[in-house]
Design a protein around this motif. Structure first.
Motif, PDB file in Angstrom:
ATOM      1  N   VAL A  60       0.782  -1.233   0.046  1.00 17.13           N
ATOM      2  CA  VAL A  60      -0.010   0.049  -0.115  1.00 17.13           C
ATOM      3  C   VAL A  60       0.832   1.098   0.011  1.00 17.13           C
ATOM      4  O   VAL A  60       1.811   1.431   0.721  1.00 17.13           O
ATOM      5  N   GLN A  61       0.547   2.272  -0.887  1.00 21.03           N
ATOM      6  CA  GLN A  61       1.136   3.578  -0.984  1.00 21.03           C
ATOM      7  C   GLN A  61       0.193   4.637  -0.931  1.00 21.03           C
ATOM      8  O   GLN A  61      -0.990   4.449  -1.322  1.00 21.03           O
ATOM      9  N   TYR A  62       0.541   5.884  -0.887  1.00 21.45           N
ATOM     10  CA  TYR A  62      -0.076   7.039  -1.041  1.00 21.45           C
ATOM     11  C   TYR A  62      -0.391   7.138  -2.514  1.00 21.45           C
ATOM     12  O   TYR A  62       0.601   6.794  -3.319  1.00 21.45           O
ATOM     13  N   ASN A  63      -1.444   7.433  -2.961  1.00 22.71           N
ATOM     14  CA  ASN A  63      -1.958   7.601  -4.418  1.00 22.71           C
ATOM     15  C   ASN A  63      -1.528   9.105  -4.927  1.00 22.71           C
ATOM     16  O   ASN A  63      -2.112  10.062  -4.584  1.00 22.71           O
ATOM     17  N   THR A  64      -0.481   9.067  -5.858  1.00 26.92           N
ATOM     18  CA  THR A  64       0.069  10.079  -6.533  1.00 26.92           C
ATOM     19  C   THR A  64      -1.026  10.812  -7.311  1.00 26.92           C
ATOM     20  O   THR A  64      -1.211  12.078  -7.168  1.00 26.92           O
ATOM     21  N   LYS A  65      -1.775  10.039  -7.811  1.00 24.98           N
ATOM     22  CA  LYS A  65      -3.078  10.648  -8.878  1.00 24.98           C
ATOM     23  C   LYS A  65      -3.849  11.327  -8.040  1.00 24.98           C
ATOM     24  O   LYS A  65      -4.460  12.550  -8.314  1.00 24.98           O
ATOM     25  N   TYR A  66      -4.335  11.027  -6.802  1.00 25.63           N
ATOM     26  CA  TYR A  66      -5.271  11.681  -5.897  1.00 25.63           C
ATOM     27  C   TYR A  66      -4.611  13.155  -5.465  1.00 25.63           C
ATOM     28  O   TYR A  66      -5.372  14.143  -5.577  1.00 25.63           O
ATOM     29  N   PHE A  67      -3.300  12.998  -5.129  1.00 24.66           N
ATOM     30  CA  PHE A  67      -2.763  13.906  -4.494  1.00 24.66           C
ATOM     31  C   PHE A  67      -2.431  15.030  -5.864  1.00 24.66           C
ATOM     32  O   PHE A  67      -2.543  16.478  -5.360  1.00 24.66           O
ATOM     33  N   GLU A  68      -2.239  14.575  -6.931  1.00 21.41           N
ATOM     34  CA  GLU A  68      -1.844  15.682  -8.072  1.00 21.41           C
ATOM     35  C   GLU A  68      -2.973  16.201  -8.279  1.00 21.41           C
ATOM     36  O   GLU A  68      -3.287  17.479  -8.864  1.00 21.41           O
ATOM     37  N   ASN A  69      -4.115  15.652  -8.043  1.00 23.25           N
ATOM     38  CA  ASN A  69      -5.585  16.240  -8.275  1.00 23.25           C
ATOM     39  C   ASN A  69      -6.071  17.029  -7.475  1.00 23.25           C
ATOM     40  O   ASN A  69      -7.185  17.605  -7.489  1.00 23.25           O
ATOM     41  N   GLY A  70      -5.262  17.532  -6.461  1.00 22.67           N
ATOM     42  CA  GLY A  70      -5.677  18.567  -5.416  1.00 22.67           C
ATOM     43  C   GLY A  70      -5.789  17.932  -4.073  1.00 22.67           C
ATOM     44  O   GLY A  70      -6.410  18.314  -3.163  1.00 22.67           O
ATOM     45  N   GLY A  71      -5.370  16.577  -3.724  1.00 20.57           N
ATOM     46  CA  GLY A  71      -5.566  15.947  -2.493  1.00 20.57           C
ATOM     47  C   GLY A  71      -6.870  15.823  -2.046  1.00 20.57           C
ATOM     48  O   GLY A  71      -7.906  15.249  -2.569  1.00 20.57           O
ATOM     49  N   GLU A  72      -7.206  16.428  -0.763  1.00 21.05           N
ATOM     50  CA  GLU A  72      -8.304  16.359  -0.097  1.00 21.05           C
ATOM     51  C   GLU A  72      -9.654  17.271  -0.745  1.00 21.05           C
ATOM     52  O   GLU A  72     -10.737  17.019  -0.629  1.00 21.05           O
ATOM     53  N   ASP A  73      -9.017  18.144  -1.944  1.00 19.65           N
ATOM     54  CA  ASP A  73     -10.163  18.652  -2.644  1.00 19.65           C
ATOM     55  C   ASP A  73     -10.566  17.889  -3.932  1.00 19.65           C
ATOM     56  O   ASP A  73     -11.460  18.436  -4.615  1.00 19.65           O
ATOM     57  N   VAL A  74      -9.941  16.577  -4.085  1.00 19.64           N
ATOM     58  CA  VAL A  74     -10.508  15.938  -5.367  1.00 19.64           C
ATOM     59  C   VAL A  74     -11.913  15.640  -5.194  1.00 19.64           C
ATOM     60  O   VAL A  74     -12.752  15.546  -4.126  1.00 19.64           O
ATOM     61  N   ASP A  75     -12.650  15.722  -6.242  1.00 17.09           N
ATOM     62  CA  ASP A  75     -13.892  15.503  -6.400  1.00 17.09           C
ATOM     63  C   ASP A  75     -14.435  13.956  -6.458  1.00 17.09           C
ATOM     64  O   ASP A  75     -13.865  13.154  -7.263  1.00 17.09           O
ATOM     65  N   THR A  76     -15.258  13.590  -5.609  1.00 20.18           N
ATOM     66  CA  THR A  76     -15.869  12.169  -5.606  1.00 20.18           C
ATOM     67  C   THR A  76     -17.217  12.068  -5.718  1.00 20.18           C
ATOM     68  O   THR A  76     -17.806  11.082  -5.696  1.00 20.18           O
ATOM     69  N   GLY A  77     -18.116  12.996  -5.900  1.00 21.55           N
ATOM     70  CA  GLY A  77     -19.334  13.018  -6.281  1.00 21.55           C
ATOM     71  C   GLY A  77     -20.411  13.197  -5.027  1.00 21.55           C
ATOM     72  O   GLY A  77     -21.437  13.134  -5.041  1.00 21.55           O
ATOM     73  N   VAL A  78     -19.746  13.183  -3.745  1.00 23.10           N
ATOM     74  CA  VAL A  78     -20.580  13.537  -2.727  1.00 23.10           C
ATOM     75  C   VAL A  78     -19.776  14.528  -1.814  1.00 23.10           C
ATOM     76  O   VAL A  78     -18.485  14.412  -1.649  1.00 23.10           O
ATOM     77  N   ARG A  79     -20.645  15.461  -0.885  1.00 19.67           N
ATOM     78  CA  ARG A  79     -19.864  16.438  -0.337  1.00 19.67           C
ATOM     79  C   ARG A  79     -20.700  16.513   0.976  1.00 19.67           C
ATOM     80  O   ARG A  79     -21.694  15.979   1.177  1.00 19.67           O
ATOM     81  N   THR A  80     -19.979  17.248   2.127  1.00 23.68           N
ATOM     82  CA  THR A  80     -20.533  17.469   3.354  1.00 23.68           C
ATOM     83  C   THR A  80     -20.789  19.061   3.350  1.00 23.68           C
ATOM     84  O   THR A  80     -19.913  19.813   3.053  1.00 23.68           O
ATOM     85  N   VAL A  81     -22.129  19.140   3.662  1.00 19.62           N
ATOM     86  CA  VAL A  81     -22.444  20.964   3.798  1.00 19.62           C
ATOM     87  C   VAL A  81     -23.064  21.016   5.031  1.00 19.62           C
ATOM     88  O   VAL A  81     -23.544  20.244   5.603  1.00 19.62           O
ATOM     89  N   HIS A  82     -23.304  22.331   5.326  1.00 20.63           N
ATOM     90  CA  HIS A  82     -23.900  22.894   6.758  1.00 20.63           C
ATOM     91  C   HIS A  82     -25.324  23.215   6.227  1.00 20.63           C
ATOM     92  O   HIS A  82     -25.494  24.090   5.253  1.00 20.63           O
TER      93      HIS A  82
END
Length: 465
Positions: free
Chosen positions: A282-304
């Motif tokens: 297991v490694q950290y996913n370079t593609k995920y972090f290159e695309n913005g890390g925690e800001d990557v779009d997954t189709g779901v978000r948490t809002v207030h």
């Protein structure tokens, strides 16, 4: 070694590693409910009072979910999901969990939930008091998990495998080195006995019979024995387990998450070369972090929500040119690209709807929550209502119409309006539409309040034209 990560944003939850690695059977919906319940304990804790046989008072920790949140947890934008929730509540009430205690390093077999219920669009989870050390105010040995990543998983194999392997990533000191290939990134190796992996991922029913429960209650259970005692094994052979669970799970994890799993290695023992263990790299996913890390779009978000409670909702990714158009339209307003995407989703990707809402919001004095006003203006078509009022011919008339709209918030007026809509000629067609979404009239009547019924009907009318 303790795992303690920084809680990077509100879209994450700290999960005890003892809980992540506990042995329990759970499907995808139940797992998502579990995570959201633990998240909600941070801000929306409900104390449920009770008394012991001697009359001593104590409380249980509980949380509640609304229908819209639960729809998202199931990965659905509509349709009937109520029977799934009732089934989930029934199963969760029976769930046992084998959890390794921190001090003794021995397993303890307990009920996870004191009560789980689903009534009138509200799902309530009440935890057993013995679970408190693993679900509240976790200070050490936890993993910070991204909620958007968890919500995005469509298979239980991906969800369970991700949370287990992610809990060991503290062993890597830093995030991936940008510019280096994925295969050259730092790697951890986690080896599981095949029988224990099947238990860990929830493919062995610990509540199936007395023999399994008796073994699971031991301080150091024999997972090979438990696996062999399972009378209803699913994907017992490694080839089936790999093809149906591991391989698609790895594919989904590598596409959506912050970790990358290379092809697992099987370990064979004995003369027959039987597969007994599995090694994951297991490694950290370079593609995920290159695309913005925690800001990557997954189709779901948490809002207030308006009341400050966090909810989850699904959304569609919008083209960059559409996002830029919104940013240009709202030039001078402090919003992010994420905010622009939220508005585009609310407006069904219609820039004109956003423009009209913006013109409406600009007429309001002292707007403290710009995004809140904008979203409400788009969703409720306030600009169209304002134009209708002006069309009546005078400011006085407009004020009268505004007053009428405000009174429409009362339940009596809403109920009267709903009854009028039910008498319309096209209402049977609306019921047919609900049926096509696997939503019966009875469930629709019980699960939605009057205001939401009116909104759904009027939206259906607009889209049907």
């Amino acid at each position: 070694m303790a795992n303690k990560e920084k809680n990077i944003n509100g879209d994450s939850v700290n999960m005890s590693n003892y809980l992540i690695r506990a042995k329990k059977q759970s499907n995808l919906l139940e797992s998502k409910i579990e995570v959201m319940a633990i998240k909600k304990l941070e801000t929306d804790l409900i104390s449920v009072p009770d008394r012991d046989p001697n009359g001593v008072e104590y409380t249980y920790d509980a949380v509640e979910f609304k229908s819209d949140e639960l729809k998202t947890l199931m990965g659905r934008k509509g349709g009937s999901f109520y029977s799934n929730l009732r089934d989930a509540a029934s199963r969760m009430m029976q769930r046992y969990i084998a959890i390794e205690e921190p001090e003794s390093r021995q397993f303890k077999f307990n009920h996870y939930y004191h009560d789980v219920s689903y009534n009138n669009g509200t799902f309530r989870v009440v935890f057993e008091n013995g679970m408190q050390p693993y679900i509240k105010e976790i200070q050490a040995n936890y993993t910070n998990l991204s909620l958007p990543i968890l919500w995005s998983f469509k298979t239980n194999g991906a969800f369970q495998l991700y949370t287990h392997l992610r809990s060991y990533m503290y062993k890597i000191d830093s995030k991936p080195r940008m510019g280096e290939k994925q295969e050259d990134q730092e790697c951890i190796v986690k080896e599981y006995k095949l029988s224990e992996l099947r238990v860990d991922l929830g493919f062995v029913n610990l509540e199936e019979d007395d023999a399994i429960r008796a073994e699971a209650k031991k301080a150091r259970p024999n997972w090979d024995k438990i696996d062999n005692l399972d009378k209803t094994p699913k994907y017992k052979r490694w080839s089936d387990f790999y093809a149906r669970v591991i391989k698609p799970g790895i594919k989904e994890i590598n596409e959506k998450s912050d970790i990358y799993i290379r092809e697992p290695e099987t370990v064979k023992t004995g003369k027959g070369g039987k597969i007994t263990s599995i090694k994951f790299y297991v490694q950290y996913n370079t593609k995920y972090f290159e695309n913005g890390g925690e800001d990557v779009d997954t189709g779901v978000r948490t809002v207030h929500a308006d009341d400050g409670i966090e909810v989850v909702e699904m959304y569609d990714n919008m083209p960059p040119e559409h996002l830029n158009a919104v940013m240009e339209l709202l030039e001078g307003v402090d919003i992010s690209l994420k905010d622009a995407e939220i508005l585009l989703n609310d407006a069904d990707d219609d820039l004109e709807e956003i423009r009209k809402a913006y013109e409406y919001v600009k007429t309001i004095d002292h707007v403290e929550n710009f995004m809140g006003y904008m979203r409400k203006a788009i969703q409720e078509h306030y600009a169209d209502q304002q134009q209708t009022e002006v069309a009546y011919g005078s400011q006085e008339r407009a004020e009268v119409m505004s007053g009428i709209r405000e009174t429409m918030h009362s339940e009596d007026v809403q109920m009267a309006a709903w009854k009028r809509l039910q008498s319309k000629d096209d209402y049977p067609l609306f019921l047919q539409y609900l049926e096509s979404q696997q939503l019966t009239e009875e469930v629709f009547d019980l699960a939605f309040d009057t205001a939401d019924k009116i909104k759904m009907y009027t939206k259906w009318v607009r889209e049907a034209k």
